[in-house]
Design an enzyme around this catalytic site. Structure first.
Site, PDB file in Angstrom:
ATOM      1  N   GLU A 111       1.131  -1.093   0.136  1.00 37.57           N
ATOM      2  CA  GLU A 111      -0.193   0.329  -0.365  1.00 37.57           C
ATOM      3  C   GLU A 111       0.583   1.209  -0.219  1.00 37.57           C
ATOM      4  O   GLU A 111       1.545   0.900   0.615  1.00 37.57           O
ATOM      5  CB  GLU A 111      -0.966  -0.446   1.116  1.00 37.57           C
ATOM      6  CG  GLU A 111      -1.422   1.111   0.984  1.00 37.57           C
ATOM      7  CD  GLU A 111      -3.064   0.940   2.368  1.00 37.57           C
ATOM      8  OE1 GLU A 111      -2.427   0.252   3.347  1.00 37.57           O
ATOM      9  OE2 GLU A 111      -3.808   1.526   2.136  1.00 37.57           O
ATOM     10  N   LYS A 186      -9.378   2.366  -2.667  1.00 33.34           N
ATOM     11  CA  LYS A 186      -9.809   1.593  -1.612  1.00 33.34           C
ATOM     12  C   LYS A 186     -11.450   1.848  -1.169  1.00 33.34           C
ATOM     13  O   LYS A 186     -11.135   3.232  -1.130  1.00 33.34           O
ATOM     14  CB  LYS A 186      -9.069   1.877  -0.328  1.00 33.34           C
ATOM     15  CG  LYS A 186      -8.706   1.208   0.708  1.00 33.34           C
ATOM     16  CD  LYS A 186      -7.603   1.958   1.678  1.00 33.34           C
ATOM     17  CE  LYS A 186      -7.360   1.364   2.735  1.00 33.34           C
ATOM     18  NZ  LYS A 186      -6.332   1.988   3.596  1.00 33.34           N
ATOM     19  N   CYS A 223      -6.103  -2.830   1.771  1.00 33.71           N
ATOM     20  CA  CYS A 223      -5.486  -3.341   3.229  1.00 33.71           C
ATOM     21  C   CYS A 223      -6.736  -3.552   4.398  1.00 33.71           C
ATOM     22  O   CYS A 223      -7.530  -4.673   4.421  1.00 33.71           O
ATOM     23  CB  CYS A 223      -5.428  -1.613   3.949  1.00 33.71           C
ATOM     24  SG  CYS A 223      -3.816  -2.270   5.898  1.00 33.71           S
TER      25      CYS A 223
HETATM   26  N1  LIG Z   1      -3.988   0.898   6.147  1.00 34.78           N
HETATM   27  C1  LIG Z   1      -4.366   0.482   7.156  1.00 34.78           C
HETATM   28  O1  LIG Z   1      -5.539   0.369   6.016  1.00 34.78           O
HETATM   29  N2  LIG Z   1      -5.063   0.325   8.210  1.00 34.78           N
HETATM   30  C2  LIG Z   1      -5.688  -0.079   8.826  1.00 34.78           C
HETATM   31  C3  LIG Z   1      -5.099  -0.803  10.034  1.00 34.78           C
HETATM   32  C4  LIG Z   1      -5.538  -2.435   9.788  1.00 34.78           C
HETATM   33  O2  LIG Z   1      -6.610  -2.530   9.155  1.00 34.78           O
HETATM   34  O3  LIG Z   1      -4.435  -3.570   9.862  1.00 34.78           O
END
Ligand SMILES: NC(=O)NCCC(=O)O
Length: 364
Positions: A111, A186, A223
């Site tokens: 990401e 996203k 993510c």
């Molecule tokens: N970049 C991101 O969405 N991190 C959120 C934390 C997670 O879901 O592990």
């Protein structure tokens, strides 16, 4: 603890006990290790596996080699932006060259790979120059050249700024001719602890696109979207054979979930999932003296539709995970389990509509 479960098991079990553990934990087929051509003096971890399907009488195997790259940033986050980005480009070029040597056909980066994950600082202006055009930005131009050189499809998750100046968390898809073929934004944004991304960009507006590339039908679940089972479901309903999950997450947020959610999605949706997490420590000075430090735990891995998975890459090192898969397995598992026949989507759609109607009405 910076040891992955994979290294703990490998270093503490042996013989029949290790064999039984591997069969149960990873699944029966995972340990076909790929013989790699790369030399040993690489400054990153490289590991190769295969996740084979059953042989068929009427269909030839549809073998594809996947590559996942996890890497840390190179320069400190107070260095000039152009230097930070170029240093990451130089590191990633080196790893992509090794991936090409190993015959990787579809490669996915982590990401917002070409910048530090400054989205934990709650600052915008200071970092705005990392945001770039999906179609013509420096990261896309850099990777397009490598994609064409190596006939590699590349998935490039970046921080996008569109023509109206709006930011998005976007995965760009570049085909094996080095052409931009589309993007996924996203769908689900975290607002948990120090992950509060809603102050940076909007939830995605590209839905659940599946990209029909030369090597496979692929999708991207960025993510935090890995926590939403319906997000995985929709990519499968739209025909994905591989869903990539480029991530940036830290141990405080569900490291115990990391090996479960994408693996479950592969089983439930009869497709391959590829879990790529950022690795390494990143330090930010916010305001005059407030410092934020975050450590990402890597641990990238790949799961097949039959639930078999590869061991994870390291929790601390840059790494390239190469896995040879046979896409025939998607159909084989669909036939074996019949989930599409037993899924009761009409019942869930009706219940969801009724829940949303009642829930939203009550909330007004
Ligand atoms: N970049 C991101 O969405 N991190 C959120 C934390 C997670 O879901 O592990």
């Amino acid at each position: 603890m910076n040891k992955s479960i994979d290294s703990l098991i490998k270093n503490n079990l042996s013989g029949k006990v290790l064999e039984d553990f591997n069969r149960i934990y990873y699944g029966k087929k995972h340990h076909s290790v790929l013989v790699l051509d790369s030399t040993n003096e690489l400054d990153f971890e490289i590991a190769g596996y295969s996740l084979p399907a059953e042989k068929e009488q009427l269909r030839q195997p549809r073998i594809v080699r996947l590559g996942l790259i996890q890497h840390s940033i190179v320069l400190t986050t107070d260095s000039p932006i152009i230097d930070q980005r170029q240093a990451i480009f130089d590191k990633v070029r080196n790893i992509i060259n090794a991936a090409a040597l190993e015959g990787v056909q579809i490669l996915c980066l982590q990401e917002t790979w070409s910048m530090p994950f400054f989205l934990c600082t709650k600052e915008r202006t200071k970092w705005g120059e990392f945001a770039e055009s999906a179609e013509y930005g420096p990261s896309t131009l850099f990777l397009s050249e490598l994609a064409a050189k190596y006939k590699m499809v590349i998935i490039s998750p970046i921080l996008e700024v569109d023509d109206e100046g709006v930011w998005w968390n976007t995965a760009v898809i570049i085909n094996e001719k080095g052409e931009y073929i589309g993007k996924h934004r996203k769908n689900h944004l975290p607002s948990v602890g120090s992950f509060s991304e809603m102050s940076y960009y909007c939830p995605g507006n590209t839905g659940h696109m599946v990209f029909d590339t030369k090597y496979a039908k692929l999708a991207v679940n960025i993510c935090y979207g890995r926590h939403h089972a319906l997000n995985w479901l929709m990519f499968g309903l739209n025909g994905a054979e591989i869903v990539f999950n480029p991530s940036a997450t830290i141990s405080e947020f569900g490291e115990t979930f990391w090996g479960i959610e994408a693996r479950n999605a592969a089983i439930a949706n009869n497709y391959f999932t590829c879990s790529i997490n950022r690795v390494g420590k990143e330090e930010f000075t916010v305001g005059s003296e407030n410092n934020i430090t975050r450590s990402y735990y890597g641990s990238s891995y790949i799961t097949a539709p039959d639930g078999c998975r590869t061991p994870s890459l390291s929790k601390t090192r840059d790494g390239l995970l190469i896995t040879e898969i046979d896409l025939n397995m998607c159909r084989q598992l669909k036939d074996q389990w019949g989930f599409s026949m037993t899924s009761r989507l009409d019942m869930y759609a009706e219940n969801l509509i009724s829940y949303i109607t009642n829930h939203c009405t009550n909330n007004q």
